[in-house]
Scaffold this motif. Structure first.
Motif, short mmCIF file in Angstrom:
data_model
loop_
_atom_site.label_atom_id
_atom_site.label_comp_id
_atom_site.label_asym_id
_atom_site.label_seq_id
_atom_site.Cartn_x
_atom_site.Cartn_y
_atom_site.Cartn_z
N VAL A 181 0.85 -1.20 0.00
CA VAL A 181 0.00 0.00 0.00
C VAL A 181 0.88 1.25 0.00
CG1 VAL A 181 -1.66 1.35 1.34
CG2 VAL A 181 -1.97 -1.13 1.10
N GLY A 182 1.92 1.23 0.82
CA GLY A 182 2.82 2.39 0.89
C GLY A 182 3.46 2.71 -0.44
N GLY A 183 3.90 1.68 -1.15
CA GLY A 183 4.51 1.91 -2.47
C GLY A 183 3.51 2.38 -3.49
N THR A 184 2.30 1.84 -3.41
CA THR A 184 1.24 2.27 -4.32
C THR A 184 0.92 3.74 -4.13
OG1 THR A 184 0.31 0.03 -4.29
CG2 THR A 184 -1.11 1.78 -5.09
N LEU A 185 0.84 4.17 -2.87
CA LEU A 185 0.53 5.57 -2.60
C LEU A 185 1.71 6.47 -2.98
CD1 LEU A 185 -1.22 5.31 0.90
CD2 LEU A 185 -2.29 5.43 -1.35
N ALA A 186 2.93 6.00 -2.70
CA ALA A 186 4.11 6.83 -2.97
C ALA A 186 4.30 7.08 -4.46
CB ALA A 186 5.36 6.15 -2.39
N SER A 187 3.87 6.15 -5.31
CA SER A 187 4.05 6.28 -6.76
C SER A 187 2.80 6.75 -7.48
CB SER A 187 4.48 4.93 -7.34
OG SER A 187 3.53 3.92 -7.05
N LEU B 199 1.60 -2.59 -10.23
CA LEU B 199 2.46 -3.64 -9.70
C LEU B 199 3.87 -3.11 -9.42
CD1 LEU B 199 1.32 -6.66 -11.90
CD2 LEU B 199 0.70 -6.17 -9.53
N ALA B 200 4.34 -2.20 -10.26
CA ALA B 200 5.65 -1.60 -10.00
C ALA B 200 5.63 -0.80 -8.70
CB ALA B 200 6.05 -0.70 -11.16
N GLY B 201 4.51 -0.12 -8.43
CA GLY B 201 4.38 0.60 -7.17
C GLY B 201 4.37 -0.34 -5.98
N ILE B 202 3.66 -1.45 -6.11
CA ILE B 202 3.63 -2.46 -5.03
C ILE B 202 5.04 -2.99 -4.77
CG2 ILE B 202 2.87 -4.81 -4.52
CD1 ILE B 202 0.20 -4.11 -5.88
N LEU B 203 5.76 -3.31 -5.83
CA LEU B 203 7.11 -3.84 -5.68
C LEU B 203 8.04 -2.79 -5.06
CD1 LEU B 203 8.70 -6.42 -6.25
CD2 LEU B 203 9.32 -5.46 -8.48
N HIS B 204 7.88 -1.55 -5.47
CA HIS B 204 8.66 -0.44 -4.91
C HIS B 204 8.45 -0.36 -3.41
CE1 HIS B 204 10.46 3.48 -4.39
NE2 HIS B 204 9.30 4.04 -4.10
N GLY B 205 7.22 -0.48 -2.97
CA GLY B 205 6.92 -0.41 -1.54
C GLY B 205 7.53 -1.56 -0.76
N ILE B 206 7.49 -2.76 -1.33
CA ILE B 206 8.04 -3.94 -0.66
C ILE B 206 9.56 -3.87 -0.61
CG2 ILE B 206 8.32 -6.44 -0.87
CD1 ILE B 206 5.45 -6.56 -1.91
N GLU B 207 10.18 -3.46 -1.72
CA GLU B 207 11.64 -3.38 -1.76
C GLU B 207 12.19 -2.32 -0.81
OE1 GLU B 207 12.62 -4.81 -6.35
OE2 GLU B 207 12.29 -2.67 -5.92
N GLU B 208 11.48 -1.20 -0.70
CA GLU B 208 11.96 -0.09 0.12
C GLU B 208 11.39 -0.09 1.53
OE1 GLU B 208 14.34 1.87 -0.95
OE2 GLU B 208 14.36 0.85 -2.89
N GLY B 209 10.48 -1.03 1.81
CA GLY B 209 9.86 -1.08 3.13
C GLY B 209 9.07 0.18 3.45
N ILE B 210 8.33 0.70 2.47
CA ILE B 210 7.62 1.98 2.64
C ILE B 210 6.39 1.78 3.53
CG2 ILE B 210 6.34 3.80 1.46
CD1 ILE B 210 8.13 3.29 -0.98
#
Length: 457
Positions: free
Chosen positions: A297-303, A373-384
């Motif tokens: 969710v964090g990555g989705t919101l951040a992107s 999906l890129a946003g989701i992966l971004h959040g998981i990789e960065e621990g957002i």
């Protein structure tokens, strides 16, 4: 290095035509950058060619605007000599077209360069690059699409102010909200029966059909797929099927994001969970599931702001993002809350997932999936970590979360400047998409509106 495309079974074409010997025409379909299906028609042998050496089409079809006109700034047209690529069949997509007057089939295709390299501007390949990153981590996205549309009379002149609305159905007289109305569905029994029959023939995993909030507005949901590419393919083909069968019934189906000013717009909601290598939903894992879901969710919101031009890819689509419309207006999330951009639906642990509610029904399913999906992966990789979830009405009060722009120009500027987009979708694709959207924006900026005539003429 030469890329070798996925193997394609020539027997698929031979088996299909053996079972359907009456087929006269195959409609060869390539979804362009806007999700508009382009290509050519030909005899069955052309489909066989698509399963072999490929069918030639210009690479520049991915540099066309929404009206099908060349956008020179994409650098894909005459300055390159307007090169041909080769389109190869998407395995499993050769299906009968039930709504054609003459015996016909359709075949979805992807674009490659002459040496077999995936063409970077093809949205299917953009999505594939994102999915490859998930595979490297031992994760697999599971996706389900929901599509809203209006069923309209075929000869109306689009006018957001006209009353009554030119919709089809048993309630076609007065403008009434008929949310979840069984009577409305019953009045269109033959149409939806044909939809179900066609979906069975084409292998589209239809789930529910719903009468939505607007008069003549409906939603069709597809079951989840553990193959995100297939899920996006099926969403694209579902739109084509709904529209084709509507024409056969003397109707017109519209997936326009906001066709009428005073009624809800059409959305494309996407549900996503993640499986591990054993097919288990990692969001339901008792040890790490909630952390991974929060990071997703964090990555989705951040992107979200960077990718908004993909989720809302039309000038009209920004009108849909309005308070009280069940379309989001802020970068916000919540549990079991339909007023936010990212919703965590209620349900059992095994069904733990997120629902992305921003995209218009006219957006490109493959690009929506790729950016989401890129946003989701971004959040998981960065621990957002996401902000606190919204409880209650996200449109009112001291709601946290940045406002989503309601101007296409601002969304495209953010997209064009985004390093996230360049990394996730490719810098070259970012350039092409941004130039197409800027060209479309320029046309709307130059057009004198009906309201201006009514006010000043």
């Amino acid at each position: 290095m030469k890329h070798v495309p996925l193997s394609r079974d020539m027997n698929e074409a031979d088996a299909f035509f053996a079972e359907n010997p009456d087929i006269e025409t195959v409609q060869m379909l390539v979804p362009d950058t806007n999700g508009i299906l382009r290509g050519k028609w030909g005899p069955p042998d052309l489909a066989r060619k698509a399963f072999g050496d490929g069918v030639p089409l210009p690479l520049s079809i991915f540099g066309l605007d929404i009206w099908g006109r060349e956008v020179p700034e994409t650098d894909l047209h005459i300055e390159t000599g307007d090169l041909d690529g080769k389109c190869l069949a998407v395995p499993g997509s050769l299906k009968r077209v039930t709504w054609s007057k003459r015996p016909a089939a359709q075949l979805l295709m992807s674009m490659y360069e002459g040496d077999g390299t995936p063409w970077y501007a093809d949205p299917r390949h953009v999505l594939e690059k994102v999915l490859a990153r998930f595979r490297e981590k031992g994760l697999n996205p599971v996706c389900a699409f929901e599509l809203e549309f209006y069923l309209l009379k075929p000869d109306f002149e689009a006018d957001a102010m006209q009353s009554p609305l030119p919709h089809i159905g048993p309630m076609a007289g007065p403008e009434r909200q008929q949310m979840y109305s069984i009577n409305t569905l019953s009045g269109l029994e033959d149409y939806f029966a044909d939809i179900n029959d066609a979906a069975a023939i084409q292998g589209l995993p239809m789930d529910t059909i719903i009468s939505e909030a607007g008069p003549g507005q409906f939603e069709i949901n597809l079951l989840h797929r553990a193959d995100a590419m297939l899920a996006a393919d099926e969403a694209l083909l579902l739109r084509r099927m709904i529209a084709g069968i509507a024409r056969r019934h003397g109707h017109r189906a519209s997936f326009m994001s906001k066709p009428f000013q005073h009624w809800p717009g059409n959305g494309m909601h996407v549900h996503v969970s993640l499986e591990d290598e054993n097919g288990n939903n990692v969001f339901a894992d008792p040890k790490r599931g909630e952390t991974l879901l929060r990071n997703a969710v964090g990555g989705t919101l951040a992107s979200m702001t960077d990718a908004l031009a993909v989720f809302v890819n039309t000038f009209n689509g920004y009108r849909r993002l309005a308070p009280g419309s069940y379309a989001p207006t802020r970068v916000a999330w919540g549990e079991n809350n339909r007023s936010v951009a990212v919703r965590i639906p209620s349900g059992s642990g095994k069904a733990r997932r997120l629902e992305h509610r921003i995209s218009g029904a006219d957006a490109h399913p493959h690009l929506v999936a790729a950016a989401l999906l890129a946003g989701i992966l971004h959040g998981i990789e960065e621990g957002i970590e996401p902000p606190e979830p919204i409880v209650g009405n996200a449109y009112e009060g001291d709601t946290k979360g940045a406002e989503l722009t309601d101007y296409m120009e601002e969304a495209v500027e953010a997209f064009e400047a985004s390093s996230f987009v360049a990394d996730a979708l490719g810098a070259d694709f970012r350039h092409i998409f941004a130039e197409i959207k800027k060209a479309e924006q320029a046309v709307f900026d130059e057009r004198i509106s009906r309201l201006e005539h009514e006010t000043y003429l």
